[in-house]
Scaffold this active site. Structure first.
Site, PDB file in Angstrom:
ATOM      1  N   ASP A 153      -7.854   1.443   7.247  1.00 14.85           N
ATOM      2  CA  ASP A 153      -6.805   1.364   8.257  1.00 14.85           C
ATOM      3  C   ASP A 153      -7.291   2.015   9.559  1.00 14.85           C
ATOM      4  O   ASP A 153      -7.322   1.397  10.623  1.00 14.85           O
ATOM      5  CB  ASP A 153      -5.543   2.074   7.736  1.00 14.85           C
ATOM      6  CG  ASP A 153      -4.344   1.855   8.639  1.00 14.85           C
ATOM      7  OD1 ASP A 153      -4.491   1.230   9.702  1.00 14.85           O
ATOM      8  OD2 ASP A 153      -3.240   2.310   8.291  1.00 14.85           O
ATOM      9  N   THR A 154      -7.718   3.272   9.437  1.00 11.55           N
ATOM     10  CA  THR A 154      -8.087   4.048  10.627  1.00 11.55           C
ATOM     11  C   THR A 154      -9.112   3.341  11.520  1.00 11.55           C
ATOM     12  O   THR A 154      -8.968   3.333  12.748  1.00 11.55           O
ATOM     13  CB  THR A 154      -8.632   5.425  10.184  1.00 11.55           C
ATOM     14  OG1 THR A 154      -7.550   6.122   9.550  1.00 11.55           O
ATOM     15  CG2 THR A 154      -9.149   6.232  11.347  1.00 11.55           C
ATOM     16  N   ASP A 197       0.863  -1.193   0.000  1.00 11.77           N
ATOM     17  CA  ASP A 197       0.000   0.000   0.000  1.00 11.77           C
ATOM     18  C   ASP A 197       0.900   1.245   0.000  1.00 11.77           C
ATOM     19  O   ASP A 197       1.837   1.339   0.796  1.00 11.77           O
ATOM     20  CB  ASP A 197      -0.851  -0.055   1.286  1.00 11.77           C
ATOM     21  CG  ASP A 197      -1.970   0.953   1.314  1.00 11.77           C
ATOM     22  OD1 ASP A 197      -2.409   1.400   0.244  1.00 11.77           O
ATOM     23  OD2 ASP A 197      -2.426   1.275   2.437  1.00 11.77           O
ATOM     24  N   HIS A 239      -9.369   5.046  -1.380  1.00  7.50           N
ATOM     25  CA  HIS A 239      -8.531   5.166  -0.170  1.00  7.50           C
ATOM     26  C   HIS A 239      -9.252   6.079   0.811  1.00  7.50           C
ATOM     27  O   HIS A 239     -10.202   6.777   0.468  1.00  7.50           O
ATOM     28  CB  HIS A 239      -7.176   5.790  -0.531  1.00  7.50           C
ATOM     29  CG  HIS A 239      -6.229   4.836  -1.181  1.00  7.50           C
ATOM     30  ND1 HIS A 239      -5.054   4.449  -0.594  1.00  7.50           N
ATOM     31  CD2 HIS A 239      -6.291   4.195  -2.379  1.00  7.50           C
ATOM     32  CE1 HIS A 239      -4.421   3.610  -1.404  1.00  7.50           C
ATOM     33  NE2 HIS A 239      -5.154   3.435  -2.494  1.00  7.50           N
ATOM     34  N   GLY A 240      -8.754   6.095   2.047  1.00  8.36           N
ATOM     35  CA  GLY A 240      -9.317   7.026   3.034  1.00  8.36           C
ATOM     36  C   GLY A 240     -10.790   6.786   3.272  1.00  8.36           C
ATOM     37  O   GLY A 240     -11.561   7.720   3.441  1.00  8.36           O
ATOM     38  N   ALA A 241     -11.191   5.500   3.318  1.00  6.66           N
ATOM     39  CA  ALA A 241     -12.623   5.171   3.321  1.00  6.66           C
ATOM     40  C   ALA A 241     -13.169   4.810   4.703  1.00  6.66           C
ATOM     41  O   ALA A 241     -14.319   4.393   4.827  1.00  6.66           O
ATOM     42  CB  ALA A 241     -12.878   4.024   2.349  1.00  6.66           C
ATOM     43  N   SER A 242     -12.365   4.982   5.744  1.00  9.61           N
ATOM     44  CA  SER A 242     -12.866   4.638   7.083  1.00  9.61           C
ATOM     45  C   SER A 242     -14.059   5.507   7.470  1.00  9.61           C
ATOM     46  O   SER A 242     -14.111   6.691   7.135  1.00  9.61           O
ATOM     47  CB  SER A 242     -11.748   4.798   8.126  1.00  9.61           C
ATOM     48  OG  SER A 242     -10.924   3.647   8.135  1.00  9.61           O
ATOM     49  N   HIS A 267      -7.105  10.330   4.216  1.00  8.97           N
ATOM     50  CA  HIS A 267      -6.635   9.371   5.219  1.00  8.97           C
ATOM     51  C   HIS A 267      -6.873   9.897   6.644  1.00  8.97           C
ATOM     52  O   HIS A 267      -6.939  11.101   6.857  1.00  8.97           O
ATOM     53  CB  HIS A 267      -5.139   9.098   5.035  1.00  8.97           C
ATOM     54  CG  HIS A 267      -4.830   8.347   3.774  1.00  8.97           C
ATOM     55  ND1 HIS A 267      -4.223   8.918   2.692  1.00  8.97           N
ATOM     56  CD2 HIS A 267      -5.070   7.059   3.426  1.00  8.97           C
ATOM     57  CE1 HIS A 267      -4.098   8.017   1.724  1.00  8.97           C
ATOM     58  NE2 HIS A 267      -4.607   6.875   2.146  1.00  8.97           N
ATOM     59  N   GLY A 268      -6.967   8.965   7.586  1.00  7.68           N
ATOM     60  CA  GLY A 268      -6.987   9.349   8.994  1.00  7.68           C
ATOM     61  C   GLY A 268      -8.384   9.499   9.583  1.00  7.68           C
ATOM     62  O   GLY A 268      -9.394   9.154   8.958  1.00  7.68           O
TER      63      GLY A 268
HETATM   64  P1  13P Z   1      -8.351   5.326   6.265  1.00  6.43           P
HETATM   65  O1  13P Z   1      -7.356   6.205   6.975  1.00  6.43           O
HETATM   66  O2  13P Z   1      -9.599   6.082   5.966  1.00  6.43           O
HETATM   67  O3  13P Z   1      -8.604   4.055   6.960  1.00  6.43           O
HETATM   68  O4  13P Z   1      -7.703   4.954   4.838  1.00  6.43           O
HETATM   69  C1  13P Z   1      -6.757   3.925   4.747  1.00  6.43           C
HETATM   70  C2  13P Z   1      -6.068   3.885   3.423  1.00  6.43           C
HETATM   71  O5  13P Z   1      -6.428   4.521   2.462  1.00  6.43           O
HETATM   72  C3  13P Z   1      -4.897   3.007   3.326  1.00  6.43           C
HETATM   73  O6  13P Z   1      -4.296   3.067   2.080  1.00  6.43           O
HETATM   74  O1  G3H Z   2      -2.633   5.034   3.878  1.00  8.69           O
HETATM   75  C1  G3H Z   2      -2.410   4.179   4.704  1.00  8.69           C
HETATM   76  C2  G3H Z   2      -2.309   4.387   6.134  1.00  8.69           C
HETATM   77  O2  G3H Z   2      -3.480   4.735   6.774  1.00  8.69           O
HETATM   78  C3  G3H Z   2      -1.123   5.192   6.598  1.00  8.69           C
HETATM   79  O3  G3H Z   2      -0.348   4.191   7.034  1.00  8.69           O
HETATM   80  O4  G3H Z   2       0.927   5.036   9.010  1.00  8.69           O
HETATM   81  O5  G3H Z   2       1.314   2.789   7.958  1.00  8.69           O
HETATM   82  O6  G3H Z   2       2.040   4.860   6.766  1.00  8.69           O
HETATM   83  P1  G3H Z   2       1.084   4.254   7.734  1.00  8.69           P
HETATM   84 ZN    ZN Z   3      -4.363   5.038   1.262  1.00 12.70          ZN
END
Ligand code: 13P
Ligand code: G3H
Ligand code: ZN
Length: 298
Positions: free
Chosen positions: A245-246, A73, A200-203, A170-171
């Site tokens: 991720d978030t 990623d 991406h950034g879909a949390s 993200h975040g």
């Molecule tokens: P979130 O921070 O919204 O979970 O996005 C994660 C992401 O895009 C990882 O590549």
């Molecule tokens: O885009 C992905 C993550 O949310 C950021 O991840 O802190 O492992 O670089 P990282």
């Molecule tokens: Zn991402």
């Protein structure tokens, strides 16, 4: 055509950093009978070591007939991509979204030329995710993915998946005011290209998880994510891979905080991390249901 494109669902890509997060994702996929993508960033590789990650995921993949992909990623350079391919990754992202269009095309093409002969698929990104809300309309146009540029990008690079910028970021702090995604733009992109589209950034930054974390001491003032109905709509308009991720980080944090407060006598890491793993697993399972990938592997 790819199964997710034909059947209008999205496959989740969940970021892992350690054994607990990997187990959470894999156990969820098995229980939901869902295809799954294990995502690893360069900073996770720095944290957990590429060899450990490669071997752990290999063990997981061998434990089940479910389709499972190990994905780099936000790869930034050819060296990282190449090391990940050597370690057994089945797909890689090259993130040239900060580059000018021509430079992004050139870098992405080099990765495609490296990865495709080895049977590894490639995701690239066009447009930028961060800071859209504060931007003027003109700046937004420059940041969000241009549908015609996306078409040309695919034609010139032959990537397998394209991450698009439609207003996510993200975040845990995605919007200061009301959540808003550019669905019109997504529709135009989908009309022009037949490739996997990635969000991406879909949390969703679920309020109940934030409330639990805050109840046990976290400071998450202003945290806000993408509402679930926006995710459903994005899938219906052709998003086929969704990165999370978030929400796993939040579930982990809320669980650990609660555990320490409720069980002050326990100091066994397996109990502490075991409950955090269960909390992440529940999040992954609910994402699979939301994305429509549950039951897609029977
Ligand atoms: P979130 O921070 O919204 O979970 O996005 C994660 C992401 O895009 C990882 O590549
Ligand atoms: O885009 C992905 C993550 O949310 C950021 O991840 O802190 O492992 O670089 P990282
Ligand atoms: Zn991402």
């Amino acid at each position: 055509m790819l199964p997710a494109l034909q059947k209008a669902y999205a496959v989740g890509a969940f970021n892992i950093n350690n054994l607990e997060s990997l187990l959470a994702v894999v156990e969820a996929a098995i229980e939901e009978k869902s295809p799954v993508i294990i995502a690893v960033t360069p900073s996770s590789i720095k944290y957990a070591d590429l060899a450990y990650i490669g071997k752990m995921v290999k063990v997981a993949a061998e434990s089940t007939p479910l389709p499972m992909s190990l994905h780099l990623d936000h790869g930034k350079d050819l060296d990282t991509v190449s090391e990940c391919i050597d370690a057994g990754f089945t797909s890689v992202m090259i993130d040239g979204s900060h580059l000018k269009f021509e430079e992004n095309v050139a870098l992405t093409k080099r990765v495609v030329d490296l990865a495709h002969p080895r049977g590894v698929s490639v995701e690239a990104e066009l447009g930028r995710l961060a800071g859209v809300e504060e931007s003027t309309v003109k700046e937004k146009e420059a940041i969000l993915t241009d549908p015609d540029a996306a078409k040309e990008f695919i034609k010139r690079t032959d990537v397998d998946a394209l991450a698009v910028a439609i207003g996510t970021s993200h975040g845990a702090y995605k919007f200061k005011s009301e959540p808003k995604l550019d669905f019109k733009r997504l529709k135009l992109i989908r009309e022009r290209i037949n490739t996997l589209l990635v969000l991406h950034g879909a949390s969703s930054v679920p309020p109940w998880i934030v409330e639990k974390a805050v109840k046990y001491g976290a400071d998450l003032a202003g945290a806000k994510g993408i509402p679930e109905e926006h995710i459903r709509k994005a899938v219906s308009l052709g998003i086929t891979k969704i990165n999370i991720d978030t929400d796993l980080r939040l579930a982990f944090t809320a669980s650990i905080r609660e555990f320490f407060v409720k069980s002050p006598k326990v100091f066994d890491p397996r109990k502490i991390l075991g409950s955090a793993k269960e909390a992440m697993k529940e999040v992954v399972k609910s994402k699979m249901r939301l994305f429509g990938s549950s039951g897609k592997f029977l």
